[in-house]
Design a protein around this motif. Structure first.
Motif, PDB file in Angstrom:
ATOM      1  N   ARG A  20       0.844  -1.202   0.000  1.00 42.96           N
ATOM      2  CA  ARG A  20       0.000   0.000   0.000  1.00 42.96           C
ATOM      3  C   ARG A  20       0.877   1.248   0.000  1.00 42.96           C
ATOM      4  O   ARG A  20       1.917   1.283   0.634  1.00 42.96           O
ATOM      5  N   LEU A  21       0.387   2.264  -0.725  1.00 41.72           N
ATOM      6  CA  LEU A  21       1.069   3.551  -0.775  1.00 41.72           C
ATOM      7  C   LEU A  21       0.106   4.654  -0.365  1.00 41.72           C
ATOM      8  O   LEU A  21      -1.103   4.516  -0.524  1.00 41.72           O
ATOM      9  N   GLY A  22       0.654   5.746   0.133  1.00 42.24           N
ATOM     10  CA  GLY A  22      -0.144   6.923   0.457  1.00 42.24           C
ATOM     11  C   GLY A  22      -0.007   7.961  -0.629  1.00 42.24           C
ATOM     12  O   GLY A  22       0.340   7.650  -1.771  1.00 42.24           O
ATOM     13  N   GLY A  23      -0.260   9.208  -0.263  1.00 40.96           N
ATOM     14  CA  GLY A  23      -0.119  10.306  -1.217  1.00 40.96           C
ATOM     15  C   GLY A  23      -1.030  10.126  -2.412  1.00 40.96           C
ATOM     16  O   GLY A  23      -2.177   9.715  -2.275  1.00 40.96           O
ATOM     17  N   GLN A  24      -0.505  10.428  -3.585  1.00 40.61           N
ATOM     18  CA  GLN A  24      -1.321  10.355  -4.808  1.00 40.61           C
ATOM     19  C   GLN A  24      -1.781   8.939  -5.132  1.00 40.61           C
ATOM     20  O   GLN A  24      -2.695   8.759  -5.929  1.00 40.61           O
ATOM     21  N   PHE A  25      -1.171   7.928  -4.511  1.00 37.26           N
ATOM     22  CA  PHE A  25      -1.543   6.532  -4.779  1.00 37.26           C
ATOM     23  C   PHE A  25      -2.448   5.945  -3.696  1.00 37.26           C
ATOM     24  O   PHE A  25      -2.756   4.760  -3.728  1.00 37.26           O
ATOM     25  N   GLU A  26      -2.863   6.760  -2.725  1.00 38.22           N
ATOM     26  CA  GLU A  26      -3.684   6.295  -1.611  1.00 38.22           C
ATOM     27  C   GLU A  26      -4.895   5.518  -2.129  1.00 38.22           C
ATOM     28  O   GLU A  26      -5.685   6.031  -2.917  1.00 38.22           O
ATOM     29  N   GLY A  27      -5.028   4.269  -1.693  1.00 39.47           N
ATOM     30  CA  GLY A  27      -6.176   3.448  -2.054  1.00 39.47           C
ATOM     31  C   GLY A  27      -6.124   2.816  -3.429  1.00 39.47           C
ATOM     32  O   GLY A  27      -6.996   2.018  -3.775  1.00 39.47           O
ATOM     33  N   ALA A  28      -5.137   3.167  -4.253  1.00 40.37           N
ATOM     34  CA  ALA A  28      -5.059   2.635  -5.622  1.00 40.37           C
ATOM     35  C   ALA A  28      -4.291   1.316  -5.627  1.00 40.37           C
ATOM     36  O   ALA A  28      -3.373   1.124  -4.832  1.00 40.37           O
ATOM     37  N   PRO A  29      -4.664   0.391  -6.520  1.00 37.77           N
ATOM     38  CA  PRO A  29      -3.893  -0.847  -6.644  1.00 37.77           C
ATOM     39  C   PRO A  29      -2.550  -0.574  -7.310  1.00 37.77           C
ATOM     40  O   PRO A  29      -2.496  -0.019  -8.410  1.00 37.77           O
ATOM     41  N   VAL A  30      -1.475  -0.917  -6.612  1.00 35.64           N
ATOM     42  CA  VAL A  30      -0.118  -0.676  -7.098  1.00 35.64           C
ATOM     43  C   VAL A  30       0.667  -1.973  -7.035  1.00 35.64           C
ATOM     44  O   VAL A  30       0.499  -2.769  -6.102  1.00 35.64           O
ATOM     45  N   LEU A  31       1.504  -2.195  -8.028  1.00 37.91           N
ATOM     46  CA  LEU A  31       2.419  -3.329  -8.025  1.00 37.91           C
ATOM     47  C   LEU A  31       3.818  -2.826  -8.326  1.00 37.91           C
ATOM     48  O   LEU A  31       4.001  -1.701  -8.781  1.00 37.91           O
ATOM     49  N   LEU A  32       4.793  -3.675  -8.032  1.00 36.65           N
ATOM     50  CA  LEU A  32       6.175  -3.410  -8.427  1.00 36.65           C
ATOM     51  C   LEU A  32       6.515  -4.359  -9.558  1.00 36.65           C
ATOM     52  O   LEU A  32       6.408  -5.577  -9.407  1.00 36.65           O
ATOM     53  N   LEU A  33       6.908  -3.808 -10.685  1.00 41.62           N
ATOM     54  CA  LEU A  33       7.297  -4.588 -11.858  1.00 41.62           C
ATOM     55  C   LEU A  33       8.808  -4.747 -11.868  1.00 41.62           C
ATOM     56  O   LEU A  33       9.536  -3.756 -11.847  1.00 41.62           O
TER      57      LEU A  33
END
Length: 136
Positions: A20-33
């Motif tokens: 999980r990330l905060g800031g502009q990515f708060e709540g968005a699904p994020v992965l590391l490629l």
């Protein structure tokens, strides 16, 4: 802040917070490629938003609306076998670019959920590629 600093900070936060990330990515699904450099052959790690699609992870080569595709896109075209981190899991994947009709449909879903993607599309004349990361 440079792109490398931005990515490093987000990678650290991602791993410290179980994906999980905060800031502009708060709540968005994020992965590391984890991709292999097209020219260098070195591993590259890129944080990015994705759209869950069944067992696939759809990623968008938006580069925030730049007129060039991001480096990770070129890496996946050259070396489609990659690895992703999703939450605390690591998954081996194969990247496959969506055809135009499916791309348009999936991009529209992402742009509706996250209006920044609609803005990226308005900022560039290129067709932003969408790739499916398919577990191997």
């Amino acid at each position: 802040m440079s792109e490398d600093d931005f990515n490093s900070r987000n990678i650290e936060e991602f791993r410290a917070n179980h994906g999980r990330l905060g800031g502009q990515f708060e709540g968005a699904p994020v992965l590391l490629l984890h991709s292999t450099g097209a020219s260098s052959g070195q591993e590259r790690v890129s944080p990015m938003m994705y759209l869950p699609d069944g067992d696939r992870y759809l990623v968008f080569a938006s580069a925030a609306g730049a007129d060039r595709n991001p480096a990770w896109y070129h890496n996946l075209v050259a070396h489609p076998d990659a690895r992703i981190e999703v939450g605390d899991d690591e998954v081996d994947v194969r990247a496959v670019e969506l055809d135009r009709a499916e791309r348009d449909a999936k991009y529209a879903v992402q742009a509706e959920r996250y209006p920044g993607f609609a803005e990226y599309e308005r900022k560039t004349t290129r067709i932003i590629p969408v790739l499916a990361l398919i577990p191997r």
